[in-house]
Design a protein around this motif. Sequence first.
Motif, PDB file in Angstrom:
ATOM      1  N   GLU A  13      58.902 -21.395   0.333  1.00  0.00           N
ATOM      2  CA  GLU A  13      60.111 -21.822   1.037  1.00  0.00           C
ATOM      3  C   GLU A  13      61.333 -21.360   0.253  1.00  0.00           C
ATOM      4  O   GLU A  13      61.416 -21.530  -0.959  1.00  0.00           O
ATOM      5  N   ASP A  16      67.797 -19.252   3.434  1.00  0.00           N
ATOM      6  CA  ASP A  16      68.162 -18.047   4.163  1.00  0.00           C
ATOM      7  C   ASP A  16      69.360 -17.425   3.460  1.00  0.00           C
ATOM      8  O   ASP A  16      70.307 -18.116   3.082  1.00  0.00           O
ATOM      9  N   VAL A  23      64.006 -20.758   5.150  1.00  0.00           N
ATOM     10  CA  VAL A  23      63.014 -19.763   5.536  1.00  0.00           C
ATOM     11  C   VAL A  23      61.698 -20.115   4.859  1.00  0.00           C
ATOM     12  O   VAL A  23      61.669 -20.416   3.665  1.00  0.00           O
ATOM     13  N   LYS A  25      57.970 -18.445   4.202  1.00  0.00           N
ATOM     14  CA  LYS A  25      57.181 -17.222   4.263  1.00  0.00           C
ATOM     15  C   LYS A  25      55.730 -17.580   3.962  1.00  0.00           C
ATOM     16  O   LYS A  25      55.464 -18.462   3.143  1.00  0.00           O
ATOM     17  N   ARG A  43      56.538 -15.389   8.832  1.00  0.00           N
ATOM     18  CA  ARG A  43      57.856 -15.923   8.459  1.00  0.00           C
ATOM     19  C   ARG A  43      58.320 -16.890   9.538  1.00  0.00           C
ATOM     20  O   ARG A  43      58.064 -16.677  10.722  1.00  0.00           O
ATOM     21  N   ARG A  45      61.979 -19.431  10.356  1.00  0.00           N
ATOM     22  CA  ARG A  45      63.321 -19.823   9.900  1.00  0.00           C
ATOM     23  C   ARG A  45      63.768 -21.049  10.673  1.00  0.00           C
ATOM     24  O   ARG A  45      63.682 -21.100  11.886  1.00  0.00           O
TER      25      ARG A  45
END
Length: 93
Positions: A13, A16, A23, A25, A43, A45
């Motif tokens: 985590e 952004d 975000v 991933k 991914r 967001r």
Amino acid sequence: MTRTWRVRIDLFETDDLRGDGDVTKAHAELTTSSGTRLEGQGRARRAPQDPDVPEIGDELAAARALRDLADRLLRATSEDISALEHEDVHIVR
């Protein structure tokens, strides 16, 4: 005969870069019983107005990583069959 394949999913985590949400991933890695490895990425967001529920971002990023991994596995299978058949083979999802 039983073979075991392992899938590992790591979640990361981050903020952004634009500063408008979090975000998550995901990195998925498949290891076959013969040692072959394939990887997939995903991914997710969170928009600033969305509630902060980290599990949702984890789920979405993991699902996308697994989908990417599945697509890569299908491509690898197609390439393996093509090599055996000496012609292009395309496996339908």
